[in-house]
Design a protein around this motif. Structure first.
Motif: not given
Length: 274
Positions: A131-141, A156-158, A171-175
């Motif tokens: 899945s992907v996690i979307r943060f403010e201004g950032h996305v990761c897997v 890393v930006d990945l 962590n996941t709670k931020d996104g």
């Protein structure tokens, strides 16, 4: 006779009831959303994507001390990050990220969105549950079967997973967790932002219409994006009455979004404009 526009064809397919990731392969959808317009170019990039995957498979070595999913995830991470570590914020499109990876140094790699798409497409074909996690201004897997909080490193930006690097705060709670198909929304948001920065407001609106149809965003997200687009239009509007009308529409959309989600901070920012 002009070649058919693949984005419009994909849009027509979605309107007809076809699903991205089911009837429309995810790799094709990512490439088309990234701006690949012709069948010839699409097949070219699908071939390049397969070439990258085959390179990874030749380098992959089974690790008996790790579950297979962890082994694939870590080695794929290191494989994709083995090139130039410098990121290019403008390379959010999958086709540009693929080209950058194959060209190698000193070409800058794709940003977090481009690299997340590349990682996800190869990882899914290798059997990873992502899945992907979307943060403010950032996305990761994310590896979905990992239940612990997931630290991420912005260098890393990945990939957000402690096994692959030095964990830092977050962590996941931020996104907000999304299925991998949700990256399509980020492609269109990035395209809208590009049009906005170049003052191409009408194109920003047309891209948004495509986004709503191709990606089922939540209603509060849709209302917030509509408010933002009206603000963009208002900024370029020379007629005072029409400009005021745009700002008023932005305020109405923002209030509706806040009623649905009291934590939608973007809506409060937009409301200030209205």
């Amino acid at each position: 006779m002009a070649a058919p526009n693949l984005e419009q064809m994909m849009l027509d397919d979605v309107k007809a009831g076809k699903q991205i990731g089911v009837d429309i392969p995810l790799d094709q959808a990512f490439l088309i959303s990234s701006g690949v317009r012709t069948e010839r170019r699409l097949q070219e990039y699908l071939g390049k994507l397969d070439r990258i995957r085959q390179r990874f498979r030749r380098r992959y070595q089974e690790n008996p001390e790790q579950p297979r999913e962890y082994s694939i995830a870590e080695q794929l991470f290191r494989f994709l990050m083995s090139r130039n570590k410098e990121r290019d914020a403008d390379k959010f499109r999958l086709n540009k990220t693929i080209d950058a990876f194959l060209e190698g140094n000193p070409v800058k790699s794709g940003n977090c969105l481009g690299m997340s798409m590349l990682y996800s497409l190869i990882g899914l074909k290798e059997g990873l549950d992502l899945s992907v996690i979307r943060f403010e201004g950032h996305v990761c897997v994310r590896l979905r079967h990992v239940v612990d909080d997931i630290s991420w490193r912005n260098t890393v930006d990945l990939m957000a997973y402690p096994l692959f690097g030095r964990p830092i705060t977050g962590n996941t709670k931020d996104g907000h967790e999304l299925p991998v198909i949700g990256l399509i929304n980020d492609i269109y948001l990035s395209r809208m932002q590009q049009h906005y920065e170049k003052r191409r407001y009408d194109k920003a609106f047309s891209v948004y219409d495509l986004d709503v149809l191709l990606y089922e965003a939540s209603k509060d997200e849709i209302l917030t994006n509509k408010a933002q687009l009206n603000i963009w239009q208002a900024k370029k509007e020379k007629n005072p009455a029409k400009r005021k009308e745009r700002y008023r529409a932005a305020a109405e959309y923002s209030r509706e979004a806040i009623q649905l989600n009291l934590n939608m901070k973007e809506a409060y920012l937009n409301l200030a404009w209205g």
